[in-house]
Design a protein around this motif. Structure first.
Motif, short mmCIF file in Angstrom:
data_model
loop_
_atom_site.label_atom_id
_atom_site.label_comp_id
_atom_site.label_asym_id
_atom_site.label_seq_id
_atom_site.Cartn_x
_atom_site.Cartn_y
_atom_site.Cartn_z
N THR A 9 0.83 -1.21 0.00
CA THR A 9 0.00 0.00 0.00
C THR A 9 0.86 1.25 0.00
OG1 THR A 9 -0.19 -0.03 2.41
CG2 THR A 9 -1.94 -1.14 1.16
N LEU A 10 2.18 1.09 -0.03
CA LEU A 10 3.08 2.23 -0.15
C LEU A 10 2.88 2.90 -1.50
CD1 LEU A 10 6.34 0.55 1.16
CD2 LEU A 10 5.17 2.47 2.27
N SER A 11 3.13 4.18 -1.57
CA SER A 11 3.15 4.91 -2.82
C SER A 11 4.60 5.32 -3.05
CB SER A 11 2.24 6.13 -2.75
OG SER A 11 2.27 6.83 -3.98
N LEU A 12 5.28 4.64 -3.94
CA LEU A 12 6.72 4.81 -4.12
C LEU A 12 7.04 5.56 -5.41
CD1 LEU A 12 7.80 1.17 -3.17
CD2 LEU A 12 7.77 3.18 -1.70
N THR A 42 9.26 -7.51 -8.90
CA THR A 42 8.09 -6.71 -9.28
C THR A 42 7.60 -5.98 -8.04
OG1 THR A 42 6.46 -8.45 -8.83
CG2 THR A 42 7.38 -8.36 -11.06
N ILE A 43 7.06 -4.79 -8.26
CA ILE A 43 6.51 -3.98 -7.17
C ILE A 43 5.14 -3.49 -7.63
CG2 ILE A 43 6.81 -1.93 -5.74
CD1 ILE A 43 9.89 -2.22 -6.44
N ARG A 44 4.11 -3.97 -6.93
CA ARG A 44 2.73 -3.60 -7.27
C ARG A 44 2.15 -2.80 -6.12
NH1 ARG A 44 2.73 -9.41 -9.30
NH2 ARG A 44 2.43 -9.88 -7.10
N GLU A 45 1.68 -1.61 -6.45
CA GLU A 45 1.06 -0.73 -5.45
C GLU A 45 -0.45 -0.92 -5.48
OE1 GLU A 45 2.39 3.23 -6.32
OE2 GLU A 45 4.47 2.73 -5.87
#
Length: 132
Positions: A9-12, A42-45
């Motif tokens: 749930t981070l906003s990166l 992979t990074i999924r927000e």
């Protein structure tokens, strides 16, 4: 040929995503005794309502699904998980209660790229890949 998949749930920012991928790749290569060239991240927000963890406290959530080659001992997996969670917690202010790592292990031959098929992990840092 691991696939390390973060759901958070981070906003990166783009720089933060790159730093996360670079650091986790470095942790993986160190703790799992391998090289970095085949590590995929992979990074999924997600919106906060899209992720849930029963024990979570106020703050962002971050889950890691580590799709890895079978054969590594528990101690290596645990060291990688702890070091990764320590980094994410410190760098992105994610509470310990809000992180989770799950390993899914595959036979080496189930992990492949266009130019290679994974072999079995032999414990000496050699991923046993064919086609290099």
């Amino acid at each position: 040929m691991p696939l390390l998949q973060f759901d958070t749930t981070l906003s990166l920012s783009a720089d933060e995503k790159e730093a996360l991928a670079d650091r986790v790749t470095a942790i993986y290569t160190e703790e799992m005794a391998t090289t970095a060239g085949h590590v995929a991240v992979t990074i999924r927000e997600h919106e906060p309502a899209a992720l849930h963890l029963g024990r979570a406290v106020e703050g962002p959530l971050c889950f890691l699904d580590a799709e890895i080659r079978q054969g590594r001992p528990f101690e290596r997996k645990r060291a990688f998980a702890l070091e990764t969670m320590a980094y994410v917690g410190e760098r992105f202010d994610v509470p310990d209660e809000n992180m989770k790592v799950v390993f899914t292990e595959h036979p080496g031959e189930s992990m492949m790229g266009v130019d290679r098929i994974g072999g079995e992990w032999d414990g000496d840092g050699d991923e046993g890949e064919d086609g290099e």
